[in-house]
Design a protein around this motif. Structure first.
Motif, PDB file in Angstrom:
ATOM      1  N   ALA A   1      21.163 -14.575 -28.428  1.00 35.64           N
ATOM      2  CA  ALA A   1      22.003 -13.657 -29.221  1.00 35.64           C
ATOM      3  C   ALA A   1      23.442 -13.653 -28.710  1.00 35.64           C
ATOM      4  N   LEU A   2      23.546 -13.839 -27.367  1.00 35.24           N
ATOM      5  CA  LEU A   2      24.875 -13.871 -26.770  1.00 35.24           C
ATOM      6  C   LEU A   2      25.676 -15.049 -27.329  1.00 35.24           C
ATOM      7  N   ASP A   3      24.970 -16.191 -27.453  1.00 37.23           N
ATOM      8  CA  ASP A   3      25.617 -17.387 -27.990  1.00 37.23           C
ATOM      9  C   ASP A   3      26.101 -17.145 -29.405  1.00 37.23           C
ATOM     10  N   ILE A 174      35.614  -8.340 -28.539  1.00 32.48           N
ATOM     11  CA  ILE A 174      34.520  -7.628 -27.843  1.00 32.48           C
ATOM     12  C   ILE A 174      33.188  -8.390 -27.948  1.00 32.48           C
ATOM     13  N   LEU A 175      33.135  -9.351 -28.866  1.00 30.30           N
ATOM     14  CA  LEU A 175      31.911 -10.159 -29.004  1.00 30.30           C
ATOM     15  C   LEU A 175      31.843 -11.284 -27.977  1.00 30.30           C
ATOM     16  N   LEU A 176      32.981 -11.521 -27.306  1.00 32.90           N
ATOM     17  CA  LEU A 176      33.050 -12.662 -26.383  1.00 32.90           C
ATOM     18  C   LEU A 176      32.518 -12.245 -25.010  1.00 32.90           C
ATOM     19  N   ARG A 177      31.192 -12.092 -24.942  1.00 28.12           N
ATOM     20  CA  ARG A 177      30.613 -11.526 -23.726  1.00 28.12           C
ATOM     21  C   ARG A 177      30.075 -12.555 -22.744  1.00 28.12           C
ATOM     22  N   LYS A 178      30.381 -13.815 -22.987  1.00 27.77           N
ATOM     23  CA  LYS A 178      29.922 -14.833 -22.036  1.00 27.77           C
ATOM     24  C   LYS A 178      30.908 -14.911 -20.877  1.00 27.77           C
ATOM     25  N   SER A 179      30.365 -15.231 -19.711  1.00 25.07           N
ATOM     26  CA  SER A 179      31.230 -15.266 -18.528  1.00 25.07           C
ATOM     27  C   SER A 179      31.972 -16.593 -18.449  1.00 25.07           C
ATOM     28  N   VAL A 180      33.023 -16.550 -17.662  1.00 26.01           N
ATOM     29  CA  VAL A 180      33.844 -17.723 -17.394  1.00 26.01           C
ATOM     30  C   VAL A 180      32.946 -18.888 -16.936  1.00 26.01           C
ATOM     31  N   ARG A 181      31.989 -18.564 -16.061  1.00 27.65           N
ATOM     32  CA  ARG A 181      31.077 -19.590 -15.547  1.00 27.65           C
ATOM     33  C   ARG A 181      30.223 -20.180 -16.668  1.00 27.65           C
ATOM     34  N   GLU A 182      29.687 -19.288 -17.509  1.00 22.52           N
ATOM     35  CA  GLU A 182      28.801 -19.763 -18.581  1.00 22.52           C
ATOM     36  C   GLU A 182      29.501 -20.677 -19.587  1.00 22.52           C
ATOM     37  N   ILE A 183      30.739 -20.391 -19.875  1.00 25.83           N
ATOM     38  CA  ILE A 183      31.430 -21.233 -20.873  1.00 25.83           C
ATOM     39  C   ILE A 183      32.262 -22.322 -20.207  1.00 25.83           C
ATOM     40  N   GLY A 184      32.239 -22.358 -18.869  1.00 26.20           N
ATOM     41  CA  GLY A 184      32.961 -23.417 -18.158  1.00 26.20           C
ATOM     42  C   GLY A 184      34.462 -23.360 -18.403  1.00 26.20           C
ATOM     43  N   LEU A 185      34.998 -22.152 -18.442  1.00 26.87           N
ATOM     44  CA  LEU A 185      36.423 -21.992 -18.729  1.00 26.87           C
ATOM     45  C   LEU A 185      37.262 -22.279 -17.484  1.00 26.87           C
TER      46      LEU A 185
END
Ligand code: ADP
Length: 322
Positions: A1-3, A174-185
């Motif tokens: 759901a996060l994705d 506010i929907l962008l709840r993925k972490s920096v690590r998870e999205i490889g930013l």
């Protein structure tokens, strides 16, 4: 759901960028400092500093045309020229802004692509063009109806665009709840760093070599003390004091303007929504990623953020759309 929510948020922002124009990003009233191409480079430094700006469009008054954008990269090129031809310091003092192209040629760097966008085109287009050309700022050029001549309306930066997104898209961010690590930013390997005793010239050479606009300054334990930015070069060479470039970064950073916004850090566990919150509230030009002990982990540039906003999951989108 996060994705799913993350993609929903990103799509929302992309739609927003498609229905807004570059013109929308401009404040109701603003000041634009345009410099004449025949101005001495030495004098242009003072004008930028006095006006508290780090870039300006150039105007060729002989042909009444826009002559490109003056940025800190141009000053870095002048410094490289000085390093390659140290005997020509008298020459360097006499250079005009119109000589910048000759300087590029002399030191063998490719001229920056002179991109511009029409202010009434979708903002999305300006963003795509920025990512493609790696330009951090793009002039908005229009044609005067009466004279048929080009005119520079303003300049938009990555920073302005991200601020505009952050301020107007809270329901999407506010929907962008993925972490920096998870999205490889951001970037986490081969980081270019320096220490307080490095010379300004060393740091400039690092920026040129890696094609980056900032170098974290760290101590022996890899703790972040400061960040030297490309724009910090401008006060360093004020008054033509090129020999001072041999002095230390520590000394140079003490010359920063009083209103320097400071450096911003985050952790790999911070979420993109929190980063947008920081952008909304502060003058962020990059985020330094640190661990709990302030040790350097990575760097998130504005271009990294813009790229994620525009391109993440794009191919999938294209496949589904067509
Ligand atoms: P911007 O285009 O927003 O001005 P930069 O030119 O500094 O940002 O960054 C370009 C790319 O290089 C980004 O992907 C960023 O993560 C990476 N980067 C920035 N600074 C460094 C550094 N000191 N060492 C290694 N990579 C960096």
């Amino acid at each position: 759901a996060l994705d799913k929510e993350q993609m929903q948020g990103l799509r929302g922002i992309r739609e927003f960028l498609k229905v807004r124009t570059s013109y929308d990003v401009l404040p109701l009233s603003f000041r634009l400092v345009v410099l004449d191409n025949e101005l001495l480079i030495r004098k242009s430094l003072n004008i930028l500093i006095q006006n508290g700006i780090v870039s300006a469009p150039l105007w060729d008054s002989t042909n009444s045309t826009f002559a490109g954008l003056l940025t800190s990269t141009d000053y870095i090129n002048v410094i490289q020229y000085y390093c390659q031809f140290p005997d020509e310091i008298d020459q360097v003092d006499k250079f005009r802004l119109s000589s910048l192209r000759d300087i590029e040629r002399a030191i063998g760097v490719l001229p920056l692509e002179t991109v511009s966008v029409h202010p009434m085109r979708p903002l999305y287009e300006a963003c795509r063009r920025m990512l493609k050309t790696r330009a951090r700022r793009i002039p908005l050029v229009d044609v005067d109806d009466e004279t048929g001549r080009e005119m520079v309306v303003s300049v938009i930066t990555q920073y302005r665009i991200l601020k505009f997104i952050a301020v107007n898209n809270e329901k999407h961010t506010i929907l962008l709840r993925k972490s920096v690590r998870e999205i490889g930013l951001g970037t986490y390997t081969n980081l270019a760093t320096a220490d307080m005793s490095s010379s300004v010239l060393d740091v400039i050479h690092l920026m040129v070599k890696h094609n980056i606009s900032a170098v974290p300054i760290i101590d022996k334990e890899n703790k972040v003390l400061n960040v030297f930015e490309a724009v910090d070069v401008i006060p360093c060479i004020k008054g033509g004091a090129y020999d001072e470039l041999a002095s230390s970064v520590g000394e140079a950073l003490s010359k920063r303007a009083d209103d320097f916004p400071g450096i911003y850090t985050c952790s790999e566990d911070d979420r993109l929504d929190a980063i947008f919150e920081t952008i909304r509230k502060s003058r962020v030009h990059r985020l330094i990623v640190v661990d709990d002990d302030s040790r350097l982990k990575g760097i998130i540039s504005l271009s990294d953020i813009l790229k994620h906003v525009l391109l993440f999951g794009e191919e999938e989108d294209d496949i589904r759309a067509g």
